[in-house]
Structure formats: C-alpha cells, structure tokens
Design a protein around this motif. Sequence first.
Motif, PDB file in Angstrom:
ATOM      1  N   UNK A   8       0.837  -1.204   0.000  1.00  0.00           N
ATOM      2  CA  UNK A   8       0.000   0.000   0.000  1.00  0.00           C
ATOM      3  C   UNK A   8       0.867   1.247   0.000  1.00  0.00           C
ATOM      4  N   UNK A   9       0.456   2.233  -0.782  1.00  0.00           N
ATOM      5  CA  UNK A   9       1.209   3.481  -0.861  1.00  0.00           C
ATOM      6  C   UNK A   9       1.225   4.186   0.493  1.00  0.00           C
ATOM      7  N   UNK A  10       0.288   3.838   1.360  1.00  0.00           N
ATOM      8  CA  UNK A  10       0.234   4.419   2.710  1.00  0.00           C
ATOM      9  C   UNK A  10       1.134   3.679   3.682  1.00  0.00           C
ATOM     10  N   UNK A  11       1.701   2.558   3.253  1.00  0.00           N
ATOM     11  CA  UNK A  11       2.315   1.627   4.190  1.00  0.00           C
ATOM     12  C   UNK A  11       3.719   1.994   4.644  1.00  0.00           C
ATOM     13  N   UNK A  12       4.111   1.343   5.752  1.00  0.00           N
ATOM     14  CA  UNK A  12       5.484   1.343   6.231  1.00  0.00           C
ATOM     15  C   UNK A  12       5.904  -0.107   6.377  1.00  0.00           C
ATOM     16  N   UNK A  13       7.186  -0.343   6.252  1.00  0.00           N
ATOM     17  CA  UNK A  13       7.704  -1.715   6.238  1.00  0.00           C
ATOM     18  C   UNK A  13       7.405  -2.424   7.559  1.00  0.00           C
ATOM     19  N   UNK A  14       6.704  -3.548   7.484  1.00  0.00           N
ATOM     20  CA  UNK A  14       6.525  -4.387   8.665  1.00  0.00           C
ATOM     21  C   UNK A  14       7.231  -5.720   8.421  1.00  0.00           C
ATOM     22  N   UNK A  15       7.202  -6.580   9.425  1.00  0.00           N
ATOM     23  CA  UNK A  15       8.007  -7.797   9.339  1.00  0.00           C
ATOM     24  C   UNK A  15       7.526  -8.733   8.235  1.00  0.00           C
ATOM     25  N   UNK A  16       6.228  -8.696   7.926  1.00  0.00           N
ATOM     26  CA  UNK A  16       5.730  -9.496   6.800  1.00  0.00           C
ATOM     27  C   UNK A  16       6.327  -9.036   5.480  1.00  0.00           C
ATOM     28  N   UNK A  17       6.394  -7.700   5.302  1.00  0.00           N
ATOM     29  CA  UNK A  17       7.056  -7.166   4.103  1.00  0.00           C
ATOM     30  C   UNK A  17       8.513  -7.611   4.058  1.00  0.00           C
ATOM     31  N   UNK A  18       9.192  -7.536   5.218  1.00  0.00           N
ATOM     32  CA  UNK A  18      10.616  -7.861   5.265  1.00  0.00           C
ATOM     33  C   UNK A  18      10.853  -9.308   4.836  1.00  0.00           C
ATOM     34  N   UNK A  19      10.042 -10.230   5.345  1.00  0.00           N
ATOM     35  CA  UNK A  19      10.178 -11.633   4.953  1.00  0.00           C
ATOM     36  C   UNK A  19       9.874 -11.811   3.473  1.00  0.00           C
ATOM     37  N   UNK A  20       8.730 -11.290   3.040  1.00  0.00           N
ATOM     38  CA  UNK A  20       8.288 -11.476   1.661  1.00  0.00           C
ATOM     39  C   UNK A  20       9.322 -10.958   0.663  1.00  0.00           C
ATOM     40  N   UNK A  21       9.836  -9.781   0.917  1.00  0.00           N
ATOM     41  CA  UNK A  21      10.762  -9.174  -0.037  1.00  0.00           C
ATOM     42  C   UNK A  21      12.173  -9.727   0.081  1.00  0.00           C
ATOM     43  N   UNK A  22      12.544 -10.199   1.262  1.00  0.00           N
ATOM     44  CA  UNK A  22      13.834 -10.886   1.385  1.00  0.00           C
ATOM     45  C   UNK A  22      13.839 -12.144   0.519  1.00  0.00           C
ATOM     46  N   UNK A  23      12.778 -12.929   0.587  1.00  0.00           N
ATOM     47  CA  UNK A  23      12.727 -14.171  -0.188  1.00  0.00           C
ATOM     48  C   UNK A  23      12.717 -13.890  -1.692  1.00  0.00           C
ATOM     49  N   UNK A  24      11.961 -12.870  -2.100  1.00  0.00           N
ATOM     50  CA  UNK A  24      11.970 -12.504  -3.511  1.00  0.00           C
ATOM     51  C   UNK A  24      13.369 -12.069  -3.956  1.00  0.00           C
ATOM     52  N   UNK A  25      14.031 -11.305  -3.103  1.00  0.00           N
ATOM     53  CA  UNK A  25      15.352 -10.803  -3.461  1.00  0.00           C
ATOM     54  C   UNK A  25      16.366 -11.930  -3.537  1.00  0.00           C
ATOM     55  N   UNK A  26      16.265 -12.892  -2.626  1.00  0.00           N
ATOM     56  CA  UNK A  26      17.150 -14.064  -2.691  1.00  0.00           C
ATOM     57  C   UNK A  26      17.001 -14.754  -4.042  1.00  0.00           C
TER      58      UNK A  26
END
Length: 939
Positions: free
Chosen positions: A46-64
């Motif tokens: 969401x454009x309103x969002x701030x990084x939470x731990x779910x984002x951190x996990x999701x995007x870490x795995x994608x980046x790997x």
Amino acid sequence: MMDKTFEPAAVEARISKAWDEAGAFKAGRGAQPGAEPYCIVIPPPNVTGSLHMGHALNNTLQDVLCRFERLRGKDVLWQPGTDHAGIATQMVVERKLAAENKTDRRTMGREAFLAEVWKWKEESGGTIVNQLRRLGASCDWSRERFTMDEGLSAAVLKVFVSLHKQGLIYRAKRLVNWDPKFQTAISDIEVLQIEKNGSFKWERGGEEAFDPAKLDKVLNRDPNGHLYYFNYPLEGATYDADDASTFITVATTRPETMLGDTGIAVHPDNETIGHLIGRKAVLPLVGRIIPIVPDDYADPEKGTGAVKITPAHDFNDFEVGKRHQLDVVNILDGEARILLAGNEDFLAGAKPDDETLALDGLDRFVARRRVVAMMAERGFLAKVEPHGHTVPHGDRSDVVIEPWLTDQWYVDVKPLAERSIKAVQDGRTKFTPENWTKVFYDWLENIEPWCVSRQLWWGHQIPAWYGPDGEVFVAESEAEAQTLAMAHYGDTVALTRDEDVLDTWFSSALWPFSTLGWPEQTAELKHYYPTATLVTAFDIIFFWVARMMMMGLNVMDEVPFKDVYIHAIVRDEKGAKMSKSKGNVIDPLVLVDQYGADALRFTLAAMAAQGRDIKLSTQRVEGYRNFATKIWNAARFAEINGCARADGFDPAAVKQPLNRWILSEAAQAAEEIAAGIPSFRFNEAAGAAYRFVWNQFCDWYLELAKPVLQGEGVDAAARAETQATVAYVIDLICQLLHPFMPFLTEELWAQKTGAGAPRKLAAGDDALVCLTRWPDLSGLKDAAAEAEIGFVVDLISDIRSVRSEVNVPAGTQAPLVLVNASAATRATIESWRPMIERLARVSDIAFETAAPAQSAQIIVRGEVAALPLAGLIDLEAERSRLTKELAKLDQDIAVVEKKLGNPDFMARAPDEIVEENRERRAAAEARKTKIAEALARLA
C-alpha cells in the motif's frame, strides 16, 4: 588495509548508490545472450504503508531468488510498484485535512479532494519504497509502477469494459459488507472478526422483573455479546406467553433486525416444532404476517430450532430468502440508522404503531435497546443470556460491519474460476507448499460473485454512464458512452457517470501483465509474461492470487505465473502473532539500524522453512550479525596473513589435502545452495551457506591452516598455495552468500578487488559481485581429502563433546587411544598429531588393540577412539550426577506430556503455548538422548 570491524550503517547507503549508478538491477542486466527470462512481480505494498516484518520476509525471499537467478545468468526482472490502497489512502488524507483544520471532502468536492490525495501521494507516498531499498531489494526501480498511473488506469478501463461485453460484469442489488463509518462496501479481507461475550442474564418467570436500565448499562459498555429470545405469535392464535402453542420462539444477537424479518425457517426434520411449517406468524411491533418455511439451514440442535429470516441484513438469510421467495426489507440507512419513514418495503403489509415508527432515525445500537425493552413491555421477550460470538468489524474504521442490501457492480467469477482450477490441475501453475493447492481449489469451487464497486472517491472511477431513464452505458470514455447512448436513444442526452470506484483488488488482479505494459503489446510483455514466480502470504490467496489467475487467463489466455510460493507468517519469539495491542511488534527497520540489513535478511531466510511460522527473536538477528562479523574477521585474517589471488591459480590443481578439502566443501555447499533456493527451501540453502562459512571455513579450515600460514620453516609452495586458496574461497563466499547478505558480500568483494592478481571469471561483470556468475565448482569434490580432513574434524569435535558431557575440566589434558586403527587412520593421525593434541586437549595419542579400562569410547567414521578417564574425573560421582539428571528429565517430559494429553488444555491454550510445550518436550528428549549416551560411555 581493511577496517577493524564491519559497520553496516556506514556501508549500506554507499553500496545501494553503487548499485543504482551501475544500473545493476535493470531488466536483463548482466544476462547471458539468449538467457531464459525470470520475472517476479512484487506484491504491491500500500502506498500508505510502512515496512513491517511481513514485508521484510516477503521481499527478502523474492530478493534471494532474483539475486540468485541473476548470478546464474538469467534475464531477470523484479517488477516493483505500489498499490493506491483506496480506503486506506482516503482515510489518511481525510485525517490530514482534519488535522490542518481544512474542510471535509464532501464540502471540498471530488475534484479538489482528489487533488489533495495526489499531492499527499507525491509528498509522502514513497516511504515504503525507500524502506524496501534499505532492505536491499534488487528491483528494477526505473520501472516502478503505481496502480493509479496512466498505463495501469488504461488497463483497468479496458478490462472492465471487456468483462462487461462478455456478460461477466453486471450491476445488481445484493448484500455486501457495509462500513457505516466510511459508508462503503468493503471486501472480506478488510473485515476483522472480533469475539464478543456479554454478561446480562434474564429469563421470564425468574425471580426478577426485566430491568431495561440494567441491560442499558451493560450494552453501553459493549452492545454485542448477548442472545435474545423472542416469542412471535402464531397467526390465528391468541397470544399467551404461558401457552407455547400460541407462539414460536426465535433467538437473535441483533434484535433491531427483527423489524426486517420476512420469514421463519424450521428444519423439515425437526420433531419438536416441525408441525408449525406451513403456518404463519405475526411479527411483533410491526404486524407483518410472515411464513414459517422448511429449510435445512435451521439447525434443530441450535437455539430454539427456529431461525428468524432477515434477507436484507444477513448473508445466510439472503440465500434462504431466495430459496423461498421471501420479501426483502431493508431497515437501515447507509449510516446504520433505522430507516422506517417512507420505507415502502417496510410498510407494505405492516401495521406498526407510533412507538415502532418512532424508532426511525435511531442508531442501530440505541434501537437495539429500545426494541428489547418494547418486546419485554409487550410480553414477547422470553430470555436474554450472555452469548460468545464473533462480530465483524472494519479493520480501519473499527466499527461493526453490517450486511447491507445495496446496488453494486459484480463480476461473475464462476467461469473464470473454472479455468483457473484447470490451469493448476494441468500443472501450468504450481503451489509450494503443495497443501495450499487444496485451499485454492476449495475457495474457487465455492466462489461467489465478486463485488467490485466501492463508495469512495480515491480509486478507478467505474466507466459506466447513466441516461435520464437509468439505462447504463459501459465504455472506456465518455465520448464512447455518448456514442452508445445516441444509438440507444436516437438523440443526444445528458449522461451521468457512476460515482463509485473499483475495489483496489480489481487493479491488483491485473498486476502481472499491466505492469509489463498491457494493453500495449510491449517487448517486455512478450518477453516476461507469464512471470516465473510469485512469492506471497497465505492470507491473500483468495483476494489476490486467485484473481490474478482469473484475469491473466481471461485477458492473456495464459497463467500469470508458473510457481506460487506461499510463505508463513513472522511471529514473536514465543509464537504469538504480532499485534500493537499485545505490544510485541518488532519493527524491521529498528533491527536494520541495530544489526544491519544482512543480519535481518539472513535470519528470515534461515528460518523460512516451508509451512512453518517464524518465531523471531532479536537474539537470533544478533547472532547472524555476529556471523557477518565472523566473515569480516576471517577476511582480515586473510589479509594479515598475505592471502591474495595468485596469477594462474587453478583450484583443480591444488595439492595440499587441507586445500583440496575446503574446495571440496565449497563445491558441496554451492550445490546445496543452488538446489535449495529455486525449490523454495530457503532455510536449507541458508543453512548450507552458514555451515560452510562458519563451521568449515572459519572454524576449521583457517584454524588448521594457521601452521602453514604462520609457522616457521614451512614449505614455500604449500604456503603460497594455501594463501591463494584462502583468497579464492573468500571470493567464493562473496558469491555464495550474496543472495542472502548482499551488502556485506558486495563490500568484501570491493575490498578484495585489489588483493592480488585480477579476477578471472567465466562471465559477468566482476566490478560488482551482484553481476558475476554463480561459480562452477564441478570437479572439485574430493573424496580422499574429505576422508582425511573430515576424520580429523570429526575426531576433535567428538572428543570435545565427550569431555563436555562427562565434565572433564576444561584445562585438563587427557590421553587418546585409537583401538585397532587402520593403516590409513594411523597415517592421518600422524600427519595431524600436533593439531589434534592442541585442539582436542590431548596429552598423548597411542594405538592399542583394546580400549583401556574406565575409558569413554567414541566411534568416529567406523574407527574406535577411547579417552581414559581414570584420575581425570570421579567416575562414580559423574555416573550419579548423570543418572539424577536423567531422572529429572523423565519427570519434566512426563509433566509436559500430561499437559499435551489433556483435551481441555489443548482446547483452551493459545497455539503458541501448545507449541512452546512441544518444543520443551523435544528439547528434553534430545538432552535425555545425550545423557544416555554419556552414561553408556561410562558404563
């Protein structure tokens, strides 16, 4: 000279800038000629969002995944973007306007309000993108999209019009989740089910008369959590509260909705009240005559066995009403106030008195108290009791959601769902873990029409225009709508556009192809669609994954992705779900500030076992920060000891067993990492990298290499080969660890660029490790070197374990006896005798045909080793200590097993407490095994 310590805060911004300046993550950058495309579309935050731990996990795995495939030479595009988040963004801007003492949006008008939203988006809407970049997300940021940008808006219009032409989009009056605060329909994912349980209790015939003031006091605290039993008089009977033959009793948690009742359902097999089916009842307070109908929905075992049917205010009742052609009477307005005055549906066939009509305009919860009081006054209230049940709340408004009858736009998703199911059945899209496939099928097989309209201003305005008589014209533009209207009316007429906007999930459903340029037939669309992989959480399988499947197949005639990886959720260290109310939320950016992005990323990857939630503790992140420090220190050790790349170094030609062993282990690690990442076994891949780097390279190889690197009189060729091997392996570590720890590895790669001869890589750009090629270590596995060095490592490790288990004092040296050792083992021992004696604290090594008395025996790769313990420890006291510990462990295990075997405990205890007990039992059983082994050695 390398800095003494690795400071992530001093490095990360500089490394990110280097990646940006090099265009390192642009689509196709560094790909081999003719490379296979590999595309991931980011789940748009969401454009309103701030990084939470779910984002951190999701995007870490994608980046790997993306960094790994980039290293393998594939043509990688990680497509970024953000979602306009209709209701969330509108709420943020409305609050901002209120805080600035500006006028509200309705006074301001739609155009002026939307200008304020766009202004806010430009000023504050990039927060989460910048936070993702801090995490190291290697997206092609030059291609960032927004669900309200010009291209995606064109895609939305085209798809809506196309689906309407196919007969799959239509307008109808149905029940929706209605948010009375925001006055809009909302999706199921925006509804929170909150458990409620009241405390008021009263029954007719009891000791106390009904006291409405007492009930009011309870309901003022919380209007929910009670079950109310009402008697509805039977038509033709003289109502007598003491004569059950004159009425039928129903129960409800929402008394005010009785004003809209149009029927009563009774199960056809109900032996107690089934005889009433076919009769009619008189609705109290209203006077409407309502039928008693047979329907399986009425459970004879629940409540009174009779269910009041309010088709306009309950989803299940709506379906019952359709089956029996019951009238639909809406008794609430958009703000959840009672709507009776001028309500033709309510008044038809009704005979309400003035007191009932006076309910008009009351808030639903005020009306609830009045209806109960009126039913009590007139003798129709039989009972009130506390009742635990879930009540739907808006996740952002925090008000109770009403099932509400209103005109909305719908997508007939059934035929789209059937194609999606078949695509998965045919293997065109695969879910990992595989069990989510069944969840996907279950939802699609029972799918309902999708309500896609929202009563908001921020979003894609529905491309529908109405003529003066209400005729609707769906078109991509007003000009096209006018053309359609001219054909219909034969003249120019004034058209009014539908004010509603589309559900945010509608534009998100087009994400895999709209972000690649559709409806334009771009080169990127042709090259990267269908995308390779989608990484997402389980809670949006229905709302996003399934809808992307449906839209992709309808618009592109192809699935949108080949693989869907469903990751688990991040919980706190005790297994509890993170929530602000519990105070257990861990902010990923705080961890990045404290320990660095690499430490957080590696923690999440190392704990991302398929199908298992992550229990995150800051201690675990700190541990992987220490891992980064260990790697840095190893590189400094190499620098201090003259380890640099040698011109002409060939890893396949090394001669020293120790060097052959570490290269063999590197080949094994590379193989395991390369197998784990693409099969979504991230924890196994990270584990393989960790074991190789920390255990084998840092702990063992560098320790065993010290005499060669630092000793006097060492063969010059052996030292040079070892120095070159150390430098070569550090470069390998940068490549193998890069998908997980990009900042550390990029900095180390840069630090080592000038250390020795230029790198000679097979392909790729060696200026940045992210653009190099995954190392080809085929041919480096060496069984002979592994047998020799592996035996030494295992022997020292096992001696250390035994000494610890039986409490040999740390500073005490013990002799070691090899029993009937083979010639190869004797040779290995002699080659490594000084190292074994130093690292295992062994005073002497002997070869015997039998183990000495009072010794602890160890089996190492089939060879028998013995540690004589006489004189080193009090054997009898040690046996006693271990026996007591074993008994204590048995008691602990029994206590836990009693809990886990108690059905009441298992039913009541939170999931995290149950899991904590299971882990406690597993730890105790593992310790018990160790103690038993130690006792066996002392036998």
